[in-house]
Write a protein that holds these residues in place. Sequence first.
Motif, short mmCIF file in Angstrom:
data_model
loop_
_atom_site.label_atom_id
_atom_site.label_comp_id
_atom_site.label_asym_id
_atom_site.label_seq_id
_atom_site.Cartn_x
_atom_site.Cartn_y
_atom_site.Cartn_z
N LYS A 14 0.83 -1.20 0.00
CA LYS A 14 0.00 0.00 0.00
C LYS A 14 0.87 1.26 0.00
CE LYS A 14 -3.36 -2.92 0.59
NZ LYS A 14 -4.23 -3.32 -0.53
N ASP A 15 0.25 2.43 -0.33
CA ASP A 15 0.95 3.71 -0.23
C ASP A 15 1.20 4.06 1.23
OD1 ASP A 15 -0.85 5.28 -2.98
OD2 ASP A 15 0.94 4.02 -2.93
N ILE A 16 2.34 4.71 1.50
CA ILE A 16 2.66 5.16 2.86
C ILE A 16 2.83 6.67 2.84
CG2 ILE A 16 4.33 5.02 4.75
CD1 ILE A 16 5.00 2.21 3.88
N VAL A 35 3.59 2.38 -9.53
CA VAL A 35 3.01 3.71 -9.34
C VAL A 35 4.09 4.61 -8.74
CG1 VAL A 35 0.67 2.82 -9.04
CG2 VAL A 35 2.16 3.10 -7.04
N ARG A 36 3.76 5.87 -8.46
CA ARG A 36 4.73 6.78 -7.89
C ARG A 36 5.29 6.22 -6.59
NH1 ARG A 36 2.58 12.64 -6.87
NH2 ARG A 36 1.34 11.51 -5.31
#
Length: 303
Positions: A18-20, A62-63
């Motif tokens: 997941k994104d952090i 992704v970024r």
Amino acid sequence: MLHDIDLVYMGGKLTTGKDIVLTGSSATLTLGVDVNLYRSAADILKTDDDFTARSFNTNSTVRSAFFKTTATVNGTHTVTAYQAATSGDNSVAGNFTSDNVDASCVYVAGPNKQRATLKIGHTGAADGTDSVASAIGIELNTTGTACQGITVTAPDGPTTGNLLLLRNNSVDDFVVKGTGRVGIGVAQGATPGGRVQIAQRDDSTIGLFMVANSASANHLAEFRDSSNTAKLRILKTGAPAAVNAQFGTATAESYGGGDGVVGIRNATIVPTTNPISGGVLYVEAGALKYKGSSGTVTTLAPA
């Protein structure tokens, strides 16, 4: 606390798909000890404290990372990369590599008014042992490359500043103005008097020094008129060669329709004293005259 987050401690690393998002600063927490992580939104893992880890790696489609701050305290940077080692040939503070052939490797943009958008400072060695170092080093690798070393463009209109400035000791050693004028050794901030101006800064340095190639059949210099016709050449021997030559005027030429001739305008002031170790050739009222070192004036050809 953690809720519905795919977080795995594996191989000495804390891993998540997941994104952090890391924000704020109220305490320093160490990864793997007592970090307060919680789910703030779908697929978002968040902490409100400083985040410290021995290593942080991402490998994503992704970024991978986004850093932002609104801090205005002097010295508070959005990102600081610090290489504390004092040796190691290829151990650098920042390494950027890209496989994308359609975009730049690094973008740097800013609305700066008083400072450079990108500033590079070299901490020099006072004893001069850094003589092979440079603040900027550019390598154009691969045989056959057509890459340009440095490109400066102004796509939204010409700049009123300098395109390039090399300043040393309060002298503009080399400057390219926004108009394209080039100055070499001109005073700081000065506008070159022509397309190229060379300022001879001292009594021991030649203003323009050119050496011919012994194997070349070409000239040292060539000057052409607006129709691209060669009018004056400096041959490789150093001898001048002109189609016509005019003395005594800085404006209009007059050769009487001749070609391959020498024109001498009427003298504005005829010689009033005797020349030393030679003589003076001039025209007065259309007559060609010569005055020798004894003061004798001889008319060589009438008007």
